[in-house]
Design a protein around this motif. Structure first.
Motif, mmCIF file in Angstrom:
data_model
loop_
_atom_site.group_PDB
_atom_site.id
_atom_site.type_symbol
_atom_site.label_atom_id
_atom_site.label_comp_id
_atom_site.label_asym_id
_atom_site.label_seq_id
_atom_site.Cartn_x
_atom_site.Cartn_y
_atom_site.Cartn_z
ATOM 1 N N GLY A 28 1.726 -6.189 0.654
ATOM 2 C CA GLY A 28 2.659 -6.006 -0.204
ATOM 3 C C GLY A 28 2.212 -6.210 -1.563
ATOM 4 O O GLY A 28 3.103 -6.012 -2.719
ATOM 5 N N LEU A 29 0.899 -6.478 -1.854
ATOM 6 C CA LEU A 29 0.389 -6.899 -3.025
ATOM 7 C C LEU A 29 -0.642 -5.705 -3.480
ATOM 8 O O LEU A 29 -1.846 -5.745 -3.119
ATOM 9 C CB LEU A 29 -0.288 -8.019 -2.731
ATOM 10 N N PRO A 30 -0.149 -4.859 -4.498
ATOM 11 C CA PRO A 30 -1.162 -3.880 -4.615
ATOM 12 C C PRO A 30 -2.435 -4.469 -5.603
ATOM 13 O O PRO A 30 -2.171 -5.563 -6.377
ATOM 14 C CB PRO A 30 -0.534 -3.006 -5.668
ATOM 15 N N THR A 31 -3.689 -4.043 -5.489
ATOM 16 C CA THR A 31 -4.605 -4.598 -6.159
ATOM 17 C C THR A 31 -4.338 -4.742 -7.876
ATOM 18 O O THR A 31 -4.761 -5.879 -8.348
ATOM 19 C CB THR A 31 -5.991 -3.807 -5.775
ATOM 20 N N THR A 32 -3.810 -3.672 -8.492
ATOM 21 C CA THR A 32 -3.619 -3.708 -9.871
ATOM 22 C C THR A 32 -2.488 -4.822 -10.272
ATOM 23 O O THR A 32 -2.821 -5.730 -11.161
ATOM 24 C CB THR A 32 -2.857 -2.524 -10.247
ATOM 25 N N VAL A 33 -1.468 -5.389 -9.100
ATOM 26 C CA VAL A 33 -0.693 -6.335 -9.407
ATOM 27 C C VAL A 33 -1.382 -7.708 -9.192
ATOM 28 O O VAL A 33 -1.239 -8.687 -10.193
ATOM 29 C CB VAL A 33 0.550 -6.275 -8.502
ATOM 30 N N SER A 44 -13.121 -6.806 -12.780
ATOM 31 C CA SER A 44 -13.537 -8.276 -12.909
ATOM 32 C C SER A 44 -13.289 -8.735 -11.489
ATOM 33 O O SER A 44 -13.845 -9.695 -10.979
ATOM 34 C CB SER A 44 -12.726 -9.117 -13.647
ATOM 35 N N LEU A 45 -12.034 -8.326 -11.008
ATOM 36 C CA LEU A 45 -11.617 -9.008 -9.691
ATOM 37 C C LEU A 45 -12.590 -8.515 -8.437
ATOM 38 O O LEU A 45 -13.151 -9.399 -7.740
ATOM 39 C CB LEU A 45 -10.230 -8.270 -9.326
ATOM 40 N N TYR A 46 -13.037 -7.216 -8.649
ATOM 41 C CA TYR A 46 -13.970 -6.766 -7.736
ATOM 42 C C TYR A 46 -15.374 -7.379 -7.782
ATOM 43 O O TYR A 46 -16.053 -7.643 -6.916
ATOM 44 C CB TYR A 46 -13.970 -5.070 -7.705
ATOM 45 N N GLU A 54 -11.610 -9.829 0.908
ATOM 46 C CA GLU A 54 -12.558 -10.833 0.664
ATOM 47 C C GLU A 54 -12.019 -12.083 -0.082
ATOM 48 O O GLU A 54 -12.231 -13.136 0.099
ATOM 49 C CB GLU A 54 -13.868 -10.464 -0.007
ATOM 50 N N LEU A 55 -11.335 -11.512 -0.959
ATOM 51 C CA LEU A 55 -10.456 -12.496 -1.930
ATOM 52 C C LEU A 55 -9.310 -13.078 -0.949
ATOM 53 O O LEU A 55 -9.126 -14.212 -1.341
ATOM 54 C CB LEU A 55 -9.800 -11.542 -3.211
ATOM 55 N N LEU A 56 -8.875 -12.649 -0.413
ATOM 56 C CA LEU A 56 -7.772 -13.199 0.774
ATOM 57 C C LEU A 56 -8.366 -14.409 1.478
ATOM 58 O O LEU A 56 -7.990 -15.422 1.697
ATOM 59 C CB LEU A 56 -6.911 -11.904 1.651
#
Length: 191
Positions: A28-33, A44-46, A54-56
Protein backbone atom coordinates in the motif's frame (compact mmCIF):
# COMPACT_ATOMS: atom_id res chain seq x y z
CA UNK A 1 36.56 8.28 -8.17
CA UNK A 2 34.42 8.95 -5.10
CA UNK A 3 30.66 9.05 -5.34
CA UNK A 4 28.69 12.18 -4.73
CA UNK A 5 28.13 12.83 -1.01
CA UNK A 6 24.64 12.21 0.32
CA UNK A 7 22.47 15.29 0.55
CA UNK A 8 20.47 13.79 3.40
CA UNK A 9 21.05 11.94 6.65
CA UNK A 10 20.90 8.24 5.73
CA UNK A 11 20.04 7.15 9.29
CA UNK A 12 17.19 9.66 9.49
CA UNK A 13 15.91 8.63 6.05
CA UNK A 14 15.97 4.97 7.11
CA UNK A 15 14.11 5.84 10.31
CA UNK A 16 11.46 7.58 8.24
CA UNK A 17 11.26 4.53 5.95
CA UNK A 18 10.62 2.35 9.01
CA UNK A 19 7.75 4.65 9.98
CA UNK A 20 6.36 4.69 6.44
CA UNK A 21 6.34 0.90 6.08
CA UNK A 22 4.98 0.57 9.60
CA UNK A 23 2.13 2.96 8.87
CA UNK A 24 1.25 1.96 5.29
CA UNK A 25 2.57 -1.57 4.83
CA UNK A 26 4.55 -2.60 1.78
CA UNK A 27 2.02 -3.04 -1.03
CA UNK A 28 0.00 0.00 0.00
CA UNK A 29 3.02 2.31 -0.13
CA UNK A 30 3.88 3.68 -3.58
CA UNK A 31 7.59 4.40 -4.03
CA UNK A 32 6.87 8.09 -4.72
CA UNK A 33 5.08 8.39 -1.36
CA UNK A 34 7.84 6.42 0.37
CA UNK A 35 10.52 8.75 -1.01
CA UNK A 36 8.49 11.81 0.02
CA UNK A 37 7.99 10.49 3.57
CA UNK A 38 11.72 9.76 3.76
CA UNK A 39 12.55 13.30 2.63
CA UNK A 40 14.54 12.09 -0.38
CA UNK A 41 14.09 12.03 -4.13
CA UNK A 42 13.01 8.80 -5.75
CA UNK A 43 16.40 8.54 -7.48
CA UNK A 44 18.21 9.05 -4.15
CA UNK A 45 16.08 6.31 -2.61
CA UNK A 46 17.11 3.87 -5.34
CA UNK A 47 20.75 5.01 -5.43
CA UNK A 48 21.16 4.80 -1.65
CA UNK A 49 18.89 1.95 -0.59
CA UNK A 50 18.30 -0.09 -3.74
CA UNK A 51 14.85 -1.39 -4.55
CA UNK A 52 11.78 -0.82 -2.43
CA UNK A 53 12.04 -4.45 -1.28
CA UNK A 54 15.69 -4.00 -0.30
CA UNK A 55 14.70 -0.91 1.65
CA UNK A 56 11.93 -2.85 3.39
CA UNK A 57 14.45 -5.50 4.43
CA UNK A 58 16.80 -2.85 5.83
CA UNK A 59 13.91 -1.07 7.56
CA UNK A 60 12.64 -4.26 9.20
CA UNK A 61 16.16 -5.08 10.36
CA UNK A 62 16.57 -1.59 11.85
CA UNK A 63 13.17 -1.86 13.57
CA UNK A 64 14.09 -5.28 14.98
CA UNK A 65 17.42 -4.04 16.30
CA UNK A 66 15.74 -1.10 18.03
CA UNK A 67 13.05 -3.28 19.63
CA UNK A 68 15.56 -5.90 20.78
CA UNK A 69 17.78 -3.19 22.26
CA UNK A 70 14.81 -1.71 24.15
CA UNK A 71 14.08 -5.15 25.63
CA UNK A 72 17.75 -5.58 26.60
CA UNK A 73 17.54 -2.22 28.37
CA UNK A 74 14.56 -3.46 30.36
CA UNK A 75 16.52 -6.63 31.22
CA UNK A 76 19.24 -4.44 32.72
CA UNK A 77 16.79 -2.56 34.95
CA UNK A 78 15.13 -3.27 38.29
CA UNK A 79 11.68 -4.63 39.16
CA UNK A 80 11.38 -6.75 36.03
CA UNK A 81 7.92 -8.12 36.68
CA UNK A 82 6.54 -4.59 36.94
CA UNK A 83 8.50 -3.62 33.83
CA UNK A 84 6.99 -6.58 31.94
CA UNK A 85 3.48 -5.70 33.09
CA UNK A 86 3.99 -2.07 32.02
CA UNK A 87 5.39 -3.21 28.66
CA UNK A 88 2.40 -5.48 28.00
CA UNK A 89 -0.15 -2.93 29.21
CA UNK A 90 1.36 -0.35 26.87
CA UNK A 91 0.65 -2.73 24.00
CA UNK A 92 -2.89 -3.27 25.26
CA UNK A 93 -3.64 0.44 25.60
CA UNK A 94 -1.45 2.01 22.91
CA UNK A 95 -0.08 -0.69 20.55
CA UNK A 96 2.48 1.77 19.18
CA UNK A 97 -0.16 4.37 18.39
CA UNK A 98 -2.40 1.72 16.85
CA UNK A 99 0.21 0.66 14.28
CA UNK A 100 1.01 -2.65 15.98
CA UNK A 101 4.35 -4.31 15.32
CA UNK A 102 6.21 -3.93 12.03
CA UNK A 103 7.35 -7.57 12.25
CA UNK A 104 3.80 -8.84 12.81
CA UNK A 105 2.35 -6.52 10.16
CA UNK A 106 4.95 -7.54 7.59
CA UNK A 107 4.47 -11.22 8.42
CA UNK A 108 0.73 -10.89 7.85
CA UNK A 109 1.21 -9.00 4.60
CA UNK A 110 4.17 -10.75 2.98
CA UNK A 111 5.16 -13.78 5.05
CA UNK A 112 3.36 -16.33 2.89
CA UNK A 113 4.48 -14.87 -0.44
CA UNK A 114 8.12 -13.83 -0.06
CA UNK A 115 10.60 -16.42 1.21
CA UNK A 116 13.38 -13.86 1.68
CA UNK A 117 11.17 -11.59 3.78
CA UNK A 118 9.92 -14.62 5.70
CA UNK A 119 13.51 -15.55 6.57
CA UNK A 120 14.18 -11.98 7.68
CA UNK A 121 11.06 -12.05 9.85
CA UNK A 122 12.08 -15.36 11.43
CA UNK A 123 15.46 -13.85 12.22
CA UNK A 124 13.78 -10.73 13.60
CA UNK A 125 11.44 -12.66 15.85
CA UNK A 126 14.41 -14.74 17.02
CA UNK A 127 16.35 -11.58 17.87
CA UNK A 128 13.45 -10.26 19.92
CA UNK A 129 13.02 -13.66 21.57
CA UNK A 130 16.74 -13.72 22.42
CA UNK A 131 16.38 -10.32 24.08
CA UNK A 132 13.41 -11.57 26.10
CA UNK A 133 15.43 -14.63 27.07
CA UNK A 134 18.01 -12.27 28.61
CA UNK A 135 15.17 -10.56 30.47
CA UNK A 136 13.85 -13.89 31.77
CA UNK A 137 17.33 -14.92 32.92
CA UNK A 138 17.78 -11.55 34.65
CA UNK A 139 14.41 -12.06 36.37
CA UNK A 140 15.46 -15.53 37.48
CA UNK A 141 18.72 -14.18 38.89
CA UNK A 142 16.90 -11.44 40.79
CA UNK A 143 14.40 -13.95 42.17
CA UNK A 144 11.41 -12.27 40.50
CA UNK A 145 10.86 -15.07 37.95
CA UNK A 146 10.62 -18.79 38.60
CA UNK A 147 14.06 -20.38 38.60
CA UNK A 148 12.82 -23.60 36.98
CA UNK A 149 11.54 -21.87 33.84
CA UNK A 150 13.12 -22.84 30.55
CA UNK A 151 14.23 -19.33 29.56
CA UNK A 152 14.09 -20.06 25.82
CA UNK A 153 10.52 -21.39 25.99
CA UNK A 154 9.42 -18.59 28.32
CA UNK A 155 10.85 -16.00 25.92
CA UNK A 156 8.98 -17.56 23.00
CA UNK A 157 5.78 -17.54 25.07
CA UNK A 158 6.27 -13.81 25.72
CA UNK A 159 6.88 -13.07 22.02
CA UNK A 160 3.82 -15.13 21.08
CA UNK A 161 1.73 -13.32 23.67
CA UNK A 162 2.88 -9.94 22.38
CA UNK A 163 2.20 -10.84 18.73
CA UNK A 164 -1.28 -12.02 19.67
CA UNK A 165 -1.97 -8.92 21.75
CA UNK A 166 -0.91 -6.68 18.88
CA UNK A 167 -3.16 -8.44 16.37
CA UNK A 168 -6.15 -8.49 18.74
CA UNK A 169 -5.63 -4.82 19.64
CA UNK A 170 -5.62 -3.90 15.92
CA UNK A 171 -8.80 -5.96 15.51
CA UNK A 172 -10.50 -3.80 18.16
CA UNK A 173 -10.75 -6.33 20.99
CA UNK A 174 -11.63 -4.26 24.09
CA UNK A 175 -8.65 -3.22 26.19
CA UNK A 176 -10.17 -4.61 29.37
CA UNK A 177 -10.21 -8.09 27.83
CA UNK A 178 -6.62 -7.77 26.62
CA UNK A 179 -5.48 -6.42 30.00
CA UNK A 180 -6.96 -9.51 31.65
CA UNK A 181 -5.25 -11.76 29.10
CA UNK A 182 -1.75 -10.62 30.12
CA UNK A 183 -2.16 -11.83 33.68
CA UNK A 184 -1.76 -15.53 32.87
CA UNK A 185 1.64 -15.21 31.16
CA UNK A 186 2.82 -12.90 33.96
CA UNK A 187 1.65 -15.37 36.60
CA UNK A 188 3.41 -18.15 34.70
CA UNK A 189 6.81 -16.45 34.91
CA UNK A 190 6.48 -14.78 38.33
CA UNK A 191 8.21 -16.40 41.30
Amino acid sequence: MAGRPLEFDRVEALSRAVDAFWCHGYEGLPTTVLAKEMGVSKSSLYNTFGTKRELLIEAVAAYTNAKAEAIRQIAASQDLLTQMRTFLLDIVHNNDDGMGCLLVNTAAELGLHDIGVRQLLQSGFQSVSDAFELLVIAGQRSGEFKRDLDSTKAALMIVTTIAGLRVLAKAGVPTHQLATAIEHPLAFIAA
